[in-house]
Design a protein around this motif. Structure first.
Motif, short mmCIF file in Angstrom:
data_model
loop_
_atom_site.label_atom_id
_atom_site.label_comp_id
_atom_site.label_asym_id
_atom_site.label_seq_id
_atom_site.Cartn_x
_atom_site.Cartn_y
_atom_site.Cartn_z
N VAL A 66 0.94 -1.37 -0.08
CA VAL A 66 0.05 -0.09 0.13
C VAL A 66 0.90 1.43 -0.04
O VAL A 66 1.60 1.70 0.97
CB VAL A 66 -1.01 -0.03 1.29
N PRO A 67 1.02 1.84 -1.20
CA PRO A 67 1.69 3.12 -1.24
C PRO A 67 1.07 4.28 -0.72
O PRO A 67 0.46 5.06 -1.54
CB PRO A 67 2.19 3.14 -2.63
N LEU A 68 0.93 4.63 0.35
CA LEU A 68 -0.01 5.35 1.10
C LEU A 68 -0.09 6.84 0.52
O LEU A 68 -0.87 7.62 0.17
CB LEU A 68 -0.06 5.24 2.80
N THR A 69 1.10 7.27 0.53
CA THR A 69 1.46 8.53 -0.20
C THR A 69 2.94 8.46 -0.88
O THR A 69 3.75 7.72 -0.52
CB THR A 69 1.37 9.89 0.46
N ARG A 70 2.82 8.91 -2.24
CA ARG A 70 4.16 8.82 -3.02
C ARG A 70 4.93 10.24 -2.76
O ARG A 70 5.94 10.56 -3.63
CB ARG A 70 3.96 8.52 -4.40
N LEU A 71 4.18 11.21 -2.15
CA LEU A 71 4.87 12.49 -1.89
C LEU A 71 5.70 12.40 -0.97
O LEU A 71 5.53 11.57 0.17
CB LEU A 71 3.75 13.58 -1.63
N CYS A 72 6.91 13.03 -0.68
CA CYS A 72 7.79 12.79 0.33
C CYS A 72 8.52 14.17 0.48
O CYS A 72 9.09 14.98 -0.61
CB CYS A 72 9.04 11.76 -0.16
N ARG A 73 9.21 14.74 1.97
CA ARG A 73 9.95 15.66 1.99
C ARG A 73 11.34 15.39 1.57
O ARG A 73 12.07 16.33 1.41
CB ARG A 73 9.93 16.15 3.48
N ASP A 74 11.88 14.22 1.35
CA ASP A 74 13.30 13.94 1.00
C ASP A 74 13.46 13.88 -0.50
O ASP A 74 12.49 13.76 -1.20
CB ASP A 74 13.51 12.53 1.57
N ASP A 133 -10.94 3.59 1.60
CA ASP A 133 -11.63 2.82 0.87
C ASP A 133 -10.63 2.12 -0.28
O ASP A 133 -10.52 0.79 -0.52
CB ASP A 133 -12.85 3.08 0.26
N GLU A 134 -9.74 2.78 -0.67
CA GLU A 134 -8.65 2.22 -1.58
C GLU A 134 -7.68 1.54 -1.04
O GLU A 134 -7.33 0.37 -1.34
CB GLU A 134 -7.84 3.47 -2.46
N VAL A 135 -7.40 1.83 0.12
CA VAL A 135 -6.37 0.96 1.02
C VAL A 135 -7.22 -0.36 1.30
O VAL A 135 -6.67 -1.55 1.26
CB VAL A 135 -6.08 1.49 2.49
N LEU A 136 -8.45 -0.09 1.77
CA LEU A 136 -9.03 -1.56 2.14
C LEU A 136 -9.37 -2.24 0.90
O LEU A 136 -9.33 -3.65 1.21
CB LEU A 136 -10.53 -1.27 2.85
N GLY A 137 -9.60 -1.51 -0.24
CA GLY A 137 -9.68 -2.50 -1.59
C GLY A 137 -8.57 -3.33 -1.88
O GLY A 137 -8.40 -4.64 -2.07
N ILE A 138 -7.17 -2.55 -1.57
CA ILE A 138 -6.12 -3.54 -1.94
C ILE A 138 -5.80 -4.72 -1.04
O ILE A 138 -5.50 -5.75 -1.02
CB ILE A 138 -4.69 -2.43 -1.86
N ALA A 139 -6.08 -4.32 0.41
CA ALA A 139 -6.07 -5.41 1.52
C ALA A 139 -7.00 -6.57 1.22
O ALA A 139 -6.75 -7.72 1.61
CB ALA A 139 -6.26 -4.57 2.77
N ARG A 140 -8.18 -6.20 0.73
CA ARG A 140 -9.38 -7.33 0.52
C ARG A 140 -8.63 -8.11 -0.75
O ARG A 140 -9.05 -9.40 -0.58
CB ARG A 140 -10.71 -6.59 0.22
N ALA A 141 -8.19 -7.61 -1.69
CA ALA A 141 -7.76 -8.13 -2.87
C ALA A 141 -6.53 -9.22 -2.33
O ALA A 141 -6.33 -10.48 -2.83
CB ALA A 141 -7.34 -7.31 -3.91
N GLY A 142 -5.87 -8.61 -1.34
CA GLY A 142 -4.58 -9.54 -0.78
C GLY A 142 -5.37 -10.66 0.01
O GLY A 142 -4.94 -11.87 -0.20
N ALA A 143 -6.46 -10.49 0.88
CA ALA A 143 -6.94 -11.38 1.69
C ALA A 143 -7.50 -12.50 0.80
O ALA A 143 -7.35 -13.55 1.10
CB ALA A 143 -7.98 -10.78 2.42
N ALA A 197 -5.28 4.11 9.08
CA ALA A 197 -5.25 3.41 7.94
C ALA A 197 -5.05 1.87 8.37
O ALA A 197 -5.68 0.88 7.92
CB ALA A 197 -4.67 3.76 6.75
N ALA A 198 -4.13 1.64 9.31
CA ALA A 198 -3.73 0.49 9.70
C ALA A 198 -4.85 -0.10 10.41
O ALA A 198 -5.14 -1.42 10.47
CB ALA A 198 -2.29 0.69 10.48
N GLN A 199 -5.41 0.63 11.51
CA GLN A 199 -6.58 0.33 12.24
C GLN A 199 -7.91 -0.23 11.28
O GLN A 199 -8.40 -1.21 11.51
CB GLN A 199 -6.96 1.25 13.18
N ALA A 200 -7.69 0.47 10.29
CA ALA A 200 -9.07 0.02 9.13
C ALA A 200 -8.63 -1.05 8.56
O ALA A 200 -9.56 -2.21 8.62
CB ALA A 200 -9.12 1.12 8.25
N VAL A 201 -7.39 -1.59 8.27
CA VAL A 201 -6.91 -3.01 7.46
C VAL A 201 -7.29 -3.88 8.64
O VAL A 201 -7.80 -4.92 8.50
CB VAL A 201 -5.64 -2.72 7.25
N LEU A 202 -6.72 -3.57 9.95
CA LEU A 202 -6.91 -4.81 10.90
C LEU A 202 -8.57 -4.98 11.02
O LEU A 202 -9.05 -6.27 11.11
CB LEU A 202 -6.46 -4.23 12.19
#
Ligand SMILES: O=c1nc2n(C[C@H](O)[C@H](O)[C@H](O)CO)c3cc(O)ccc3cc-2c(=O)[nH]1
Ligand SMILES: C[C@H]1O[C@@H](n2cnc3c(N)ncnc32)[C@H](O)[C@@H]1O
Ligand code: MET
Ligand code: SF4
Length: 408
Positions: free
Chosen positions: A59-67, A89-99, A140-145
């Motif tokens: 899950v690439p939660l954000t691809r923006l970075c300060r570095d 809901d996108e995070v959960l979609g990826i997690a469900r596909a994994g499950a 997001a981690a809590q939602a996945v759990l």
């Protein structure tokens, strides 16, 4: 965990540098030593003959970075992404596909503190009431759990002690690569110039903080980013010391950055891979027993050449690895998107030919499940639901097939 440290051999930086330089017969001897040390480690952990991987989604939660790490193609600018962050809901979609595919890990890998640099990130978080990127990672981690039962492994860059404490109840394991102790890399012209989160002192302190917070932790080094052999030796020695002192280093990743074709090592691909393999073997020799040494299977071999990948993978096994890291049937390796995952059948075949059974594991290794105090009570039941009696993952339930072992 205290008594696991034995003098693994090379003590001084000079001795380690000599080993990192090994080629030909000296490299063969180094590989044999590392292989014996891996057998010792696996016996110590109660899983002889077993090489593991973690069936995961990324899950690439954000691809923006300060570095601005010069080797990184993951970090980008707001104009190139549909939104600053993935929605829940996108995070959960990826997690469900994994499950659905038998995965047990959701790897959160993301840019460091993008809100400090990009107003698009700051605005996104503010609009939804999150105080920071790390605050959103926690939600997001809590939602996945809650939504899938899969286990989050968090790799969000540098974390403060407060952030580690906030995240501990929503993830049984976290990680952050040391990359390198080289301070030269942060100077103009270096791969880490413009990346405040890659300051070696900052990274070492964060890994130490994770130890104090008793977070089962994944770290490692990136090989070939302009560091000297001495830097590489010092980096591995620093990780061995931290592992020894806090006992929280569950695995050390030795990851190869493949220099682009127009750089110094062009035309010497074998020499380059031998250098990487030597680093893997030295990592194995230096780490305390109980610390897994991991190398990713998708960075082995020339792109698109399955035979070459298999022979490089075989060499990594000879160099003493006991884990292939996260492998996904669903998502690409967003950090190395041009490098597809090997099929599990192929990985099992390579591993089996070397005399090992390939087994799925959870994000957090068995010894941290056995010893009290490592996994937060809030997340322990989720781990218990997925773990086999020995703390790994049941092979049948993961979709991976058991493999016939070749004679050693
Ligand atoms: O697919 C990847 N997984 C990466 N992983 C994931 C890793 O393979 C697994 O998530 C862990 O072994 C936990 O199972 C990392 C995890 C860390 O804690 C720190 C760095 C990495 C780096 C990568 C990476 O470049 N690509
Ligand atoms: C998630 C981890 O991936 C590694 N990383 C980042 N960019 C690259 C690359 N081009 N090649 C190999 N590894 C990379 C860094 O070590 C980072 O910490
Ligand atoms: C995509 S890189 C991995 C996470 C974090 N940005 C780091 O460099 O440590
Ligand atoms: S901190 Fe991580 S995401 Fe950011 S530029 Fe560096 S490697 Fe890329």
């Amino acid at each position: 965990m205290g008594d696991q440290r034995e003098p693994a051999g090379p003590g001084s930086v000079d001795e380690v540098v000599t080993l990192l330089r090994a080629r030909g017969d000296a490299l063969e001897a180094l590989l044999e030593r590392a292989g014996r040390r891996r057998e010792e480690h696996l016996a110590h952990e109660g899983r002889p003959g077993t090489v593991t991987y973690s069936p995961k989604v990324f899950v690439p939660l954000t691809r923006l970075c300060r570095d601005r790490c010069h080797y990184c193609t993951f970090a980008t600018v707001p104009g190139r992404v549909p939104a600053a962050y993935l929605e829940l809901d996108e995070v959960l979609g990826i997690a469900r596909a994994g499950a659905d595919q038998g995965c047990t890990e959701v790897l959160f890998t993301l840019g460091d503190r993008p809100e400090a640099r990009w107003s698009a990130a700051d605005a996104w978080l503010t609009a939804r009431g999150y105080a920071s990127t790390i605050d959103y990672v926690r939600t997001a981690a809590q939602a996945v759990l809650d939504g899938t039962g899969l286990l989050p492994h968090l790799n969000p860059g540098v974390m403060t002690p407060d952030e580690l404490a906030a995240l501990r109840p929503v993830a049984p394991s976290m990680g952050m690569m040391l990359e390198s102790t080289s301070t030269l890399l942060v100077e103009p012209g270096g791969a880490h110039f413009g990346s405040p989160d890659k300051e070696p002192a900052v990274r070492l302190a964060a890994i130490e903080d994770a130890g104090r917070a008793r977070v089962p932790f994944t770290t490692g080094i990136l090989v070939g980013i302009g560091e000297s052999l001495r830097d590489r030796a010092e980096s591995l020695l620093a990780l061995a010391r931290l592992a020894d002192e806090y006992g929280h280093v569950q695995e050390v990743i030795v990851q190869n950055f493949r220099a682009k074709p127009d750089t110094a090592m062009r035309g010497e691909p074998d020499a380059e891979f031998d250098e990487f393999v030597a680093a893997v073997a030295v990592a194995r020799l230096l780490m305390p027993l109980g610390v897994t040494v991991q190398a990713p299977p998708n960075l082995a071999g020339e792109l698109g050449d399955a035979g070459d990948a298999a022979s490089d993978q075989a060499l990594l096994l000879r160099a003493g690895i006991d884990d292939w890291g996260g492998v996904s049937p669903v998502t690409p390796d967003h950090v190395n998107p041009e490098r597809p995952w090997p099929g599990l059948d192929d990985l099992a075949a390579v591993t089996g030919a070397a005399g090992f059974a390939l087994r799925p594991r959870l994000t957090v290794y068995p010894r941290y499940q056995r010893e009290p105090g490592w996994i937060d009570p809030a997340v322990a039941p989720a781990v218990g639901k997925l773990a086999d009696a020995d703390g790994l993952r049941e092979t049948e339930r993961s979709g991976a097939r058991p493999v016939e072992m070749a004679p050693r």
